[in-house]
Design an enzyme around this catalytic site. Structure first.
Site, short mmCIF file in Angstrom:
data_model
loop_
_atom_site.label_atom_id
_atom_site.label_comp_id
_atom_site.label_asym_id
_atom_site.label_seq_id
_atom_site.Cartn_x
_atom_site.Cartn_y
_atom_site.Cartn_z
N HIS A 166 0.81 -1.23 0.00
CA HIS A 166 0.00 0.00 0.00
C HIS A 166 0.84 1.27 0.00
O HIS A 166 0.35 2.34 -0.38
CB HIS A 166 -0.94 -0.01 1.20
N ASP A 382 -10.89 -4.73 -18.06
CA ASP A 382 -11.16 -5.70 -19.13
C ASP A 382 -9.84 -6.19 -19.72
O ASP A 382 -9.17 -5.47 -20.46
CB ASP A 382 -12.02 -5.04 -20.21
#
Length: 456
Positions: A166, A382
């Site tokens: 992170h 995608d």
């Protein structure tokens, strides 16, 4: 509330982890993280996961091969991800751009996608199988900054799971990187549509530091929570569709029902139920910390393509007894107040606080952090197989809940909330939630967890 899949047994076969390097030579240099990036509260690994259905037009294409090749191309532009962190004076984190690569795991599972996803999704139950914790990879300094596992299912569907250090990026920065991978999988030849921007000095502490805000989220207080509330942590997901949200709204005065967002209503409900479930001393100070994105905030001109952390956790405080016994609107007002605190100046104040106070961790005692990931774009990535049937957070942490978008089998859009609580507290949490939604909530022992068998 939604039901969970029946008890299942499935086997995951993984190949040995490999390192994926940038496909072309990249600069060898040191790059400092910002003073927002390297705070103690970001020094952990956060997992996300995406599930894709089989597509006839992709027959013959192996998602493992497609992702691995595109990842290598994307790392040419995001080459710091292929490096390793080192810690300098005053705990300052720096990326050593070594091009050592990111960890990549190829796996197969003898299960079908629709057996894992039904009326709801509970990725925390089987995350350890779809994102293997490679020994020695879990650290912050000197470890791979990304861990990726692509798992093929026998139905032709597959899962993409990734674990991010992170300190390198927030979720929006991660989505920018994943979008670049996706562009290469779909035939991009030259460069990402949004070139990555490092410029971490953009959120460096000011000289001299200036801290005009009171940062309740970083106050160091004595932890008085009973030890029983820190044992046997259990993960579970809850789906909130329009029906559940309407039920929760019904607990609010009329003037709040139409003026409060779904996030406000849901977060107030969760904060109240969690506070009750933990059985906290009524006089104890509790916090709600709402992860807030600084992009677009007044006074903070974030460069397009910047993929570092631009988020903070502004908090408000109340007594536990007020949250657990007062009408829901009290909790909701606390949530709204926390959200309203976030500005560009507030984020810069956090950066200055980090340097001044030695990069403190966020408050642990009585704190509840919520991170809304429903609009960051994970559900739009995608890789050539279309949008995922689920793209979002993969697991909660004891102090942190994540929200993700999900469409159930009826085609109903809603929010999945990932919760992590001690077993006994989780049972009480569900009973409190039942009161708020007016529906039956499956108890923690109403279903059998999915059983998995791992094999390398």
């Amino acid at each position: 509330m939604a039901s969970f899949p029946p008890s299942l047994v499935f086997t995951v076969r993984r190949k040995e982890p490999t390192l994926v390097l940038p496909s072309k030579p990249t600069p060898r240099e040191l790059k400092q993280l910002s003073d927002i990036d390297d705070q103690e509260g970001f020094r952990f690994q956060v997992p996300v996961i995406m599930f894709y259905k089989r597509k006839l037009y992709m027959e013959g294409e192996d998602p493992v091969k497609v992702i691995r090749e595109a990842l290598a191309e994307a790392l040419v532009f995001y080459y710091p991800f292929a490096g390793r962190l080192i810690e300098g004076p005053n705990r300052k984190l720096v990326v050593d751009c070594t091009s050592e690569g990111v960890l990549f795991i190829e796996a197969d599972a003898d299960i079908e996608l629709n057996q894992l996803i039904g009326d709801t999704i509970d990725p925390g139950t089987y995350l350890d199988e779809l994102l293997h914790d490679v020994p020695g990879s879990e650290g912050i300094v000197g470890c791979p900054l990304l861990l990726i596992q692509v798992t093929r299912f026998r139905c032709g569907g597959w899962a993409f799971a990734i674990r991010l250090n992170h300190t390198m990026s927030d979720t929006l920065g991660l989505v920018q990187f994943l979008t670049t991978i996706a562009e290469f999988t779909r035939g991009a030849e030259d460069a990402p549509s949004v070139p990555p921007v490092w410029q971490r000095e953009f959120l460096a502490a000011r000289q001299p530091p200036f801290i005009p805000f009171q940062h309740h989220e970083y106050e160091q207080v004595i932890d008085t929570i009973p030890d029983d509330n820190k044992k046997s942590m259990t993960h579970k997901s809850f789906f909130f569709g329009p029906k559940e949200i309407r039920a929760i709204r019904s607990h609010l005065p009329h003037h709040h029902r139409s003026t409060s967002s779904t996030f406000d209503v849901l977060t107030a409900c969760l904060w109240r139920c969690r506070t009750c479930a933990l059985g906290l001393d009524p006089q104890m100070t509790v916090r709600i910390s709402c992860a807030a994105n600084g992009r677009g905030k007044h006074g903070l001109h974030v460069p397009r393509g910047y993929y570092g952390n631009v988020s903070a956790f502004p908090a408000t405080v109340l007594r536990a007894g007020i949250i657990s016994t007062s009408p829901l609107e009290y909790a909701m007002e606390g949530v709204k107040k926390a959200k309203a605190i976030m500005t560009g100046e507030y984020l810069r104040s956090v950066a200055d606080l980090m340097v001044t106070k030695g990069r403190p961790r966020y408050t642990v005692a009585g704190n509840y952090i919520v991170s809304d990931m429903t609009r960051v774009g994970l559900d739009t990535i995608d890789f050539g197989w279309g949008k995922p049937v689920y793209g979002g957070p993969a697991r909660a942490f004891p102090l942190i809940s994540f929200y993700g978008r999900f469409k159930d089998n009826k085609g109903e859009d809603g929010t999945v909330v990932l919760i992590c609580l001690p077993e006994a507290a989780l049972e009480r949490f569900q009973e409190e939630l039942k009161k708020m939604t007016g529906e039956h909530v499956d108890g923690p022992f109403d279903y059998k967890p999915i059983k998995v068998v791992s094999k390398l």
